[in-house]
Design a protein around this motif. Structure first.
Motif, PDB file in Angstrom:
ATOM      1  N   ALA A 129      25.931 -42.424-127.407  1.00 45.55           N
ATOM      2  CA  ALA A 129      26.186 -41.380-126.397  1.00 45.55           C
ATOM      3  C   ALA A 129      27.435 -41.819-125.652  1.00 45.55           C
ATOM      4  O   ALA A 129      27.579 -43.012-125.353  1.00 45.55           O
ATOM      5  N   HIS A 130      28.333 -40.885-125.369  1.00 49.07           N
ATOM      6  CA  HIS A 130      29.479 -41.308-124.549  1.00 49.07           C
ATOM      7  C   HIS A 130      29.070 -41.288-123.082  1.00 49.07           C
ATOM      8  O   HIS A 130      28.348 -40.404-122.634  1.00 49.07           O
ATOM      9  N   TYR A 131      29.499 -42.313-122.346  1.00 49.67           N
ATOM     10  CA  TYR A 131      29.147 -42.370-120.919  1.00 49.67           C
ATOM     11  C   TYR A 131      30.313 -41.975-120.030  1.00 49.67           C
ATOM     12  O   TYR A 131      30.133 -41.772-118.835  1.00 49.67           O
ATOM     13  N   ASP A 154      25.473 -33.320-117.006  1.00 50.79           N
ATOM     14  CA  ASP A 154      25.022 -32.999-118.370  1.00 50.79           C
ATOM     15  C   ASP A 154      25.935 -33.674-119.394  1.00 50.79           C
ATOM     16  O   ASP A 154      25.469 -34.164-120.417  1.00 50.79           O
ATOM     17  N   ASP A 155      27.236 -33.668-119.118  1.00 54.06           N
ATOM     18  CA  ASP A 155      28.246 -34.199-120.050  1.00 54.06           C
ATOM     19  C   ASP A 155      28.841 -35.492-119.494  1.00 54.06           C
ATOM     20  O   ASP A 155      29.799 -35.461-118.761  1.00 54.06           O
ATOM     21  N   ASN A 156      28.359 -36.696-119.751  1.00 52.98           N
ATOM     22  CA  ASN A 156      27.240 -36.899-120.618  1.00 52.98           C
ATOM     23  C   ASN A 156      26.333 -37.982-120.025  1.00 52.98           C
ATOM     24  O   ASN A 156      25.886 -38.893-120.720  1.00 52.98           O
ATOM     25  N   ALA A 157      26.112 -37.844-118.674  1.00 47.14           N
ATOM     26  CA  ALA A 157      25.098 -38.719-118.083  1.00 47.14           C
ATOM     27  C   ALA A 157      23.752 -38.429-118.735  1.00 47.14           C
ATOM     28  O   ALA A 157      22.929 -39.341-118.921  1.00 47.14           O
ATOM     29  N   ALA A 186      35.652 -43.125-123.332  1.00 46.44           N
ATOM     30  CA  ALA A 186      36.850 -42.349-123.709  1.00 46.44           C
ATOM     31  C   ALA A 186      36.613 -41.320-124.806  1.00 46.44           C
ATOM     32  O   ALA A 186      37.536 -40.991-125.560  1.00 46.44           O
ATOM     33  N   GLU A 187      35.409 -40.775-124.875  1.00 47.20           N
ATOM     34  CA  GLU A 187      35.163 -39.665-125.804  1.00 47.20           C
ATOM     35  C   GLU A 187      35.949 -38.441-125.366  1.00 47.20           C
ATOM     36  O   GLU A 187      36.538 -37.730-126.174  1.00 47.20           O
ATOM     37  N   GLU A 188      35.932 -38.202-124.057  1.00 43.34           N
ATOM     38  CA  GLU A 188      36.549 -36.977-123.524  1.00 43.34           C
ATOM     39  C   GLU A 188      38.045 -36.905-123.823  1.00 43.34           C
ATOM     40  O   GLU A 188      38.613 -35.832-123.916  1.00 43.34           O
ATOM     41  N   LEU A 189      38.676 -38.058-123.975  1.00 43.74           N
ATOM     42  CA  LEU A 189      40.123 -38.068-124.204  1.00 43.74           C
ATOM     43  C   LEU A 189      40.458 -37.983-125.687  1.00 43.74           C
ATOM     44  O   LEU A 189      41.626 -37.921-126.061  1.00 43.74           O
ATOM     45  N   PHE A 214      23.740 -38.359-128.889  1.00 44.22           N
ATOM     46  CA  PHE A 214      23.289 -37.504-127.792  1.00 44.22           C
ATOM     47  C   PHE A 214      24.514 -37.096-126.978  1.00 44.22           C
ATOM     48  O   PHE A 214      25.158 -37.954-126.369  1.00 44.22           O
ATOM     49  N   ASP A 215      24.857 -35.845-126.971  1.00 41.73           N
ATOM     50  CA  ASP A 215      25.940 -35.384-126.087  1.00 41.73           C
ATOM     51  C   ASP A 215      25.556 -34.026-125.519  1.00 41.73           C
ATOM     52  O   ASP A 215      25.472 -33.045-126.246  1.00 41.73           O
ATOM     53  N   MET A 216      25.319 -33.987-124.210  1.00 41.40           N
ATOM     54  CA  MET A 216      24.868 -32.801-123.470  1.00 41.40           C
ATOM     55  C   MET A 216      23.455 -32.400-123.921  1.00 41.40           C
ATOM     56  O   MET A 216      23.273 -31.454-124.673  1.00 41.40           O
ATOM     57  N   VAL A 217      22.495 -33.135-123.430  1.00 46.14           N
ATOM     58  CA  VAL A 217      21.091 -32.858-123.763  1.00 46.14           C
ATOM     59  C   VAL A 217      20.274 -32.530-122.503  1.00 46.14           C
ATOM     60  O   VAL A 217      19.051 -32.572-122.530  1.00 46.14           O
TER      61      VAL A 217
HETATM   62 ZN   LIG Z   1      30.427 -34.828-123.926  1.00 41.46          ZN
END
Ligand SMILES: [Zn+2]
Length: 318
Positions: A129-131, A154-157, A186-189, A214-217
């Motif tokens: 999961a990206h944090y 949600d994205d992505n705590a 750094a998933e978002e980038l 898990f991303d946005m669950v």
């Molecule tokens: Zn995300």
């Protein structure tokens, strides 16, 4: 005390305005640890877990501590040497981000739980999961004209809290295969954390049997869940359907998504993405904890845990 069902019923009956006076429903007791993690990560003090921020550093340290408390083991060979503070010990792995993607240092945080089956434990399942989130980087937001912090509840705590919950469960009762739990940065980038992880993996990629992302669950509505990228192996569809003993309304998608599972798919590792769907708060300041469906996160973790424990062993060629 008001329970969750009563609050939802009130919302349905009273419609607009009717819920404004109600306190937020309490999370179900089983979700309390998930709530603790999510509340910490989505707090304004974490600065939207923006790359290079002190809030991101404390989020990384929190994740490492939670892995440690769970009884999982560190993964990386060396302590993390970064200009920014890394989690102490061997929990973190730092990497440089290119200047065109705002620069700075990313830090992946990972833990390992050895498989309980001697014949299968050399095979590794990655749960990721990206944090990170976008914090004040308005160029990555959906409301760039408005200054302010995007907390990314949600994205992505949500996915990070799901990752930590699954790590606690697997550390307490190991799965047949070894599991690596990875909180990617750094998933978002541009998926930098997962790409770095695969470019310098702590175990050879040939031993990675599968990846669960898990991303946005955190926004499950009416029991609906999307599981993307089931076309990355012939057995995913069956594995997810068999694990769905909770009668979730699952939309199985052959491909799709743009999160860290894509890095694994490109490395030919079967990878799926659990996702409760987008919403009006996506990449905005309003992606806050108060909108999170904790019972929904719990149901996603339950499903993923059943998939993980019942995963078919890799074929003789792997
Ligand atoms: Zn995300």
């Amino acid at each position: 005390m008001l329970d969750l069902r009563t609050a939802l019923l009130c919302c349905g009956v009273l419609a607009a305005g009717g819920c404004a006076s109600l306190p937020p429903p309490p999370p179900p007791p089983l979700a309390l640890e998930i709530q603790r993690d999510l509340a910490y990560l989505a707090s304004p003090a974490r600065e939207g877990r923006q790359i290079g921020s002190a809030g991101r550093d404390s989020a990384a340290a929190w994740i490492a501590r939670r892995f440690d408390e769970a009884g999982a083991r560190p993964v990386f060979a060396e302590p993390c040497m970064a200009r920014h503070p890394c989690p102490p010990g061997r929990w973190g792995d730092a990497f440089q981000l290119p200047e065109w993607a705002v620069g700075g240092t990313g830090v992946n945080v990972a833990a390992r739980v050895e498989g309980r089956d001697p014949a299968l434990r050399r095979h590794v399942v990655v749960v990721g999961a990206h944090y990170d989130h976008i914090g004040r980087l308005s160029q990555y937001s959906r409301d760039p004209a408005t200054p302010g912090l995007r907390p990314g509840a949600d994205d992505n705590a949500s996915g990070t809290a799901a990752l930590l919950e699954l790590a606690r469960r697997v550390a307490a009762r190991p799965a047949p295969m070894t599991v690596l739990f990875v909180a990617f940065d750094a998933e978002e980038l541009g998926l930098f954390g997962s790409r770095h992880f695969l470019s310098d993996p702590p175990v050879p990629a040939e031993r990675m049997a599968a990846m669960l992302n898990f991303d946005m669950v955190g926004r499950m509505r009416t029991g609906r869940l999307t599981v993307r990228n089931v076309g990355s192996a012939t057995w995913w569809r069956d594995a997810v359907e068999r694990a769905n003993t909770d009668s979730l309304r699952i939309d199985l998608q052959r491909g799709g998504g743009s999160s860290d599972h894509v890095s694994f798919r490109e490395a030919r590792i079967p990878a799926i993405h659990f996702y409760t769907g987008t919403h009006a708060d996506y990449h905005r300041r309003s992606d806050r904890e108060e909108h999170i469906n904790y019972l929904g996160i719990l149901r996603v973790v339950d499903l993923a845990e059943r998939v993980l424990r019942d995963m078919p062993p890799p074929g003789p060629s792997s």
